[in-house]
Design a protein around this motif. Structure first.
Motif, short mmCIF file in Angstrom:
data_model
loop_
_atom_site.label_atom_id
_atom_site.label_comp_id
_atom_site.label_asym_id
_atom_site.label_seq_id
_atom_site.Cartn_x
_atom_site.Cartn_y
_atom_site.Cartn_z
N TYR A 181 39.89 6.73 -25.30
CA TYR A 181 38.60 6.60 -25.98
C TYR A 181 37.56 5.94 -25.07
O TYR A 181 36.36 6.21 -25.20
CB TYR A 181 38.78 5.78 -27.25
CG TYR A 181 37.58 5.80 -28.17
CD1 TYR A 181 36.95 7.00 -28.51
CD2 TYR A 181 37.10 4.62 -28.73
CE1 TYR A 181 35.86 7.01 -29.37
CE2 TYR A 181 36.01 4.63 -29.59
CZ TYR A 181 35.39 5.82 -29.90
OH TYR A 181 34.30 5.83 -30.74
N ALA A 182 38.03 5.10 -24.16
CA ALA A 182 37.11 4.44 -23.24
C ALA A 182 36.31 5.45 -22.42
O ALA A 182 35.12 5.25 -22.15
CB ALA A 182 37.87 3.49 -22.31
N ASN A 183 36.96 6.54 -22.04
CA ASN A 183 36.25 7.57 -21.26
C ASN A 183 35.16 8.24 -22.09
O ASN A 183 34.08 8.55 -21.58
CB ASN A 183 37.25 8.62 -20.76
CG ASN A 183 38.15 8.09 -19.67
OD1 ASN A 183 37.73 7.24 -18.88
ND2 ASN A 183 39.38 8.57 -19.62
N THR A 184 35.44 8.45 -23.37
CA THR A 184 34.44 9.04 -24.26
C THR A 184 33.21 8.17 -24.34
O THR A 184 32.07 8.64 -24.23
CB THR A 184 35.04 9.24 -25.66
OG1 THR A 184 36.16 10.11 -25.59
CG2 THR A 184 34.00 9.82 -26.62
N LEU A 185 33.42 6.86 -24.53
CA LEU A 185 32.29 5.93 -24.61
C LEU A 185 31.54 5.84 -23.29
O LEU A 185 30.31 5.82 -23.26
CB LEU A 185 32.79 4.55 -25.04
CG LEU A 185 33.34 4.44 -26.46
CD1 LEU A 185 33.88 3.03 -26.70
CD2 LEU A 185 32.27 4.78 -27.48
N TYR A 186 32.27 5.79 -22.19
CA TYR A 186 31.63 5.64 -20.88
C TYR A 186 30.73 6.83 -20.56
O TYR A 186 29.62 6.67 -20.05
CB TYR A 186 32.70 5.48 -19.79
CG TYR A 186 32.12 5.44 -18.39
CD1 TYR A 186 31.38 4.34 -17.95
CD2 TYR A 186 32.29 6.51 -17.51
CE1 TYR A 186 30.85 4.30 -16.68
CE2 TYR A 186 31.76 6.47 -16.24
CZ TYR A 186 31.04 5.37 -15.82
OH TYR A 186 30.49 5.34 -14.56
#
Length: 502
Positions: A119-124
């Motif tokens: 999910y971190a990649n989605t937010l970034y």
């Protein structure tokens, strides 16, 4: 008629600095007021918002009072502030909690959870902000889980600068760069990011109104003007975060120019004419204006790491020290003790991640240390390795943000810029000339210049290049640079070993 002055207020991690400049960039007065950071073994790092606000007002008042009586006027005030502070307030702007600042690590488990799920990649990709405990989006989710009462009671969420601006001027606006550093902002569209809001349970109505720092100025309330010691007619410009303002105040406004700042922590940054993202979230990209972005990376480890070492080994390093503590000795005197050691510290490498690390690995649990230490090394070798390690780490971050136009020069700011030996190391390691402004208060000058630009007294942001009093330029030693190329390779290997241990 007196030459008009302008004031830049820099609300930093440990103090507020008020600097009064002439319109050609010369410092006329500067004052500083400190405030505490409340820490605990569980990773807490907080500040009392009222203490910060009062210190900022006291710094402005003292700076203006220090001018000759017939010159105690300023044409405007611009505000710079550290990124990533976060707090909840009620409908009247009353704080419901202390402000959590960038160095708080209590939300590490949530950041890890989002990284492991992807999910971190989605937010970034949508915000340009790496997912890390420094980021308010992660802090908010931590508060929602650990302190649901405060979360439910909160009417609004804001940074320290927003809290102060509302109290002084009654505005709920937030500049692009402060919004962008929250991890809740779509840095390409200049709007709040729905995905990030959903991640931590906030609504757009609970946040400020994002505006360009070139927006019209604000008026002080009568009470705030009295606290600052100025007239209500003095306009307040919203300014930006300290990162892009340091670049602006240094004149590093083109993609071929890199700004390096080392204060308590460190950072390396470049301006960009378009939004960019980086593989593996290795660096940030924050919006600054409608057509300028700031890319780069912050390091947890700057002068605080040197200070750690100084506390351990001060007495043997400084002849005739007489038992002085770390706070009694200036950085320049301390770094001078490493001069007798050759570049590379005879094979001793220091990975400076003793406070965890943000860029380029974004791991609050990272740990550093010495590599290659043996009985032939003295404390002076260790000092040299610490100084080099802090710089090598920042320049490794620079490699992550290189564009088609590689950097040709470095502009330096922060306390380290007052240490000739440390600045020379930066030139030698990077192989680039290092330009030094006469004043090391570059973020304050950037904030002041925004005030001049908004008022029409300055033609453009870029025009600041003609209004920065410069000191010397430090040039690299070519032979030492060749040595440091090999040292950088060894440093990268040592960093990888530390990462493998995590």
């Amino acid at each position: 008629m007196n030459e008009p002055f302008v004031l830049g207020l820099d609300i930093g991690t440990t103090s507020a600095k008020a600097v009064i400049f002439s319109e050609n960039g010369y410092v006329q007065a500067e004052t500083e007021r400190e405030y505490p950071v409340y820490t605990s073994p569980d990773g807490q790092a907080e500040q009392n918002p009222r203490e910060v606000k009062n210190a900022a007002a006291a710094a402005v008042r003292a700076a203006i009072s220090s001018l000759p009586e017939n010159k105690r006027t300023v044409s405007g005030i611009g505000i710079s502030a550290a990124m990533h502070s976060w707090m909840a307030v009620d409908e009247t702007n009353r704080p419901l909690m202390n402000a959590i600042i960038w160095s708080d690590r209590r939300s590490s488990a949530i950041a890890d959870e989002w990284h492991q799920s992807g999910y971190a990649n989605t937010l970034y990709r949508q915000t340009g902000t790496p997912v890390h405990p420094m980021s308010p989006v992660v802090k908010t989710e931590w508060i929602r889980r650990e302190n649901p009462g405060t979360f439910k009671e909160a009417a609004y969420w804001k940074s320290l600068k927003e809290y102060i601006l509302f109290d002084w001027c009654g505005t709920a606006d937030v500049d692009y760069s402060i919004a962008s550093s929250s991890g809740l902002f779509d840095y390409k569209r200049h709007t709040w990011c729905n995905e990030a809001l959903h991640a931590c349970g906030l609504t757009e109505e609970q946040l400020g109104t994002p505006v360009s720092p070139l927006k019209n100025s604000y008026r002080l309330t009568t009470e705030a003007a009295g606290a600052l010691g100025v007239s209500t007619a003095v306009p307040i410009t919203i300014g930006a975060s300290d990162g892009p303002l340091a670049n602006l105040g240094l004149g590093a406004v083109n993609e071929e120019e890199t700004a390096v700042t080392i204060g308590t922590s460190g950072a390396i940054r470049k301006m960009s004419r378009e939004p960019v993202s980086f593989l593996k979230q290795r660096a940030f990209c924050y919006a600054f204006t409608d057509n300028l972005w700031i890319t780069g990376g912050p390091s947890n480890n700057g002068a605080n790491t040197l200070q750690w070492f100084l506390h351990l080994f001060t007495d043997p390093l400084i002849p005739g020290n007489g038992g002085k503590t770390a706070s009694d000795i200036d950085t320049a005197s301390f770094t001078h003790a490493a001069e007798t050691i050759a570049p590379g510290a005879d094979g001793l490498i220091f990975v400076p991640w003793i406070h965890g690390e943000r860029a380029p690995i974004w791991d609050a649990d990272a740990r550093g240390g010495f590599s290659g230490l043996d009985s032939s090394h003295s404390m002076r070798h260790m000092l040299r390795a610490v100084l080099e390690g802090i710089l090598l780490n920042l320049l490794a971050i620079e490699d992550e943000v290189q564009t088609e136009d590689p950097s040709k020069a470095i502009y330096a700011s922060g306390g380290f810029a007052r240490s000739p030996n440390w600045v020379q190391m930066l030139a030698d390691i990077s192989g680039k000339p290092v330009h030094l402004p006469l004043s090391h208060q570059s973020s304050a000058w950037g904030a002041a210049w925004l005030s001049l630009t908004v008022s029409g007294r300055a033609a453009s942001l870029e025009d600041i290049r003609h209004h920065i009093p410069m000191n010397e330029t430090v040039y690299p030693d070519k032979e030492k640079h060749e040595i440091y190329k090999h040292v950088m390779t060894d440093f990268r290997h040592a960093c990888q070993k530390e990462q493998d241990r995590l």
